[in-house]
Design an enzyme around this catalytic site. Sequence first.
Site, PDB file in Angstrom:
ATOM      1  N   GLU A 267     166.491   0.792  51.950  1.00  0.00           N
ATOM      2  CA  GLU A 267     167.409   1.905  52.185  1.00  0.00           C
ATOM      3  C   GLU A 267     167.094   2.972  51.166  1.00  0.00           C
ATOM      4  OE1 GLU A 267     171.579   3.156  51.169  1.00  0.00           O
ATOM      5  OE2 GLU A 267     171.953   1.784  52.844  1.00  0.00           O
TER       6      GLU A 267
ATOM      7  N   CYS B 161     174.376   7.376  48.819  1.00  0.00           N
ATOM      8  CA  CYS B 161     173.261   7.599  49.739  1.00  0.00           C
ATOM      9  C   CYS B 161     173.709   8.224  51.049  1.00  0.00           C
ATOM     10  CB  CYS B 161     172.524   6.291  49.993  1.00  0.00           C
ATOM     11  SG  CYS B 161     173.588   4.939  50.533  1.00  0.00           S
TER      12      CYS B 161
END
Length: 491
Positions: free
Chosen positions: A228, A262
């Site tokens: 990720e 994020c």
Amino acid sequence: MEIRSPFTGLATVTLSQATDADTRAIFSTARAAQKAWAATPVAERQRVLVRLHDLVLDRQAEALDFVQLEAGKARLDAFDEVSATALVAAYYGKHSAKILRPRRSAGAVPVMTSAGELHHPKGVIGIISPWNYPLALTAMDVLPALMAGNTVVQKPDNQTALSALWLHELAEEAGLPAGVWQIVFGRGSVIGDALAEESDYLCFTGSTPTGKQLATKIAGRLTGYSLELGGKNPMIVLPDANVAKAATGAVAACFSSAGQLCVSVERIYVHESIREEFTRAFVAKTEALRLGGRLDYGADMGSLTSRSQLDGVSSHVDDARAAGATVLTGGRPRPDLGPLFYEPTVLTDVTPSAKLFTDETFGPVVSIYGFTDLDDAIERANDTEYGLNASVWTRDVAAGRAVAARIKAGTVNVNEGYAATFGSVGVPMGGMKSSGVGRRNGAEGLLKYTEAQAVAVQRGLKLRPPRGVPGKVWATAMTASIKALRRLPGR
């Protein structure tokens, strides 16, 4: 290594740093422990997570202090990590056995062929965790890996080591055998090769450049990985949106954890018919945010986590201002509050020459753009190398779903910034394009840590022509059979 609190700059803990040899030795002990853990019934593994769920909620005050002191978050943002951790433990504590159970499938020949699918643990999972969500992302990555029957060697970021250690301690208190989950501290430049070379599967959360480097290292070993990585997440506000609710939602979407998230929104596209009203409301709500570093619920936003974060955010805003952007609010550090505080910042008139037009800022900074044509807004939202998260705001949920389906991002929220998908741990979460490979959460977040195996048993009829039957005759008969099979239910 001496670790300092973002709130004060004062030392909080000194961590021993592992060598390459230390790390490889830890993998050896994890490999030795894996066989017994894999033989433990899944139901028993689940009971560990159910007990962990209760411990996390009952002792959350400890975790809140650790996350605040290490990451510099406001306490409510720290609670987001506690709640996400509990939700993940509950989900895999309930559903792991069902996800992992052997599955039957239609065989080649009805009755004569029985086929099924098994899932075996990969072995030892290496997990490299980031500093920005040290508790929640530890839970999301480590717990399903354990439920799949693997052992884990985790390298948390040094800055937020205590949060990971706290969850590890509670997991062993909940019944996790010693040696099944091990934690190692060290610099990536020193122990990164060991992690990439010793893991049977590597899970990494961090920057896109580092993720690409790790993928290159792992490719030669033909082992799996999930990554990720970065994001430049858009929010689209349609003309029928409730402006007050959209502005309130945007504050949470942009400034939770000081934007060091994020899936945080960094670009807002607002229809021109409501742009002025939205911008006015959003700026007012942003200016009302309370900044602070106390270990209580009195502040709405905490500080940045490191000096490099502060320097990067300041550089992006200064560069945008020099390129013609207008700072509607914020745009400056706040050393009067602490060494790493930066005001929540709203920009407009951002030009393509500014670094933050395309590059991830990863801080409390957002830019507002107008649009008149929805197709154009969607095209601009997708005009990025990233594809992690997005947000759509409208009174028409069906229209919101339709827009969401056209956005190239791993998660899209309608009338929410990120928390709806982040908290829905039963569905997968991850990135498209340069935002990553693979998914966490849901069944996919567990099965990625397994090797799928097909097992088929053939009875009676052989799948080759019997002796004396010409191949052409056999092929003709099989062709007719295959055509007939298509009409059967479940084929």
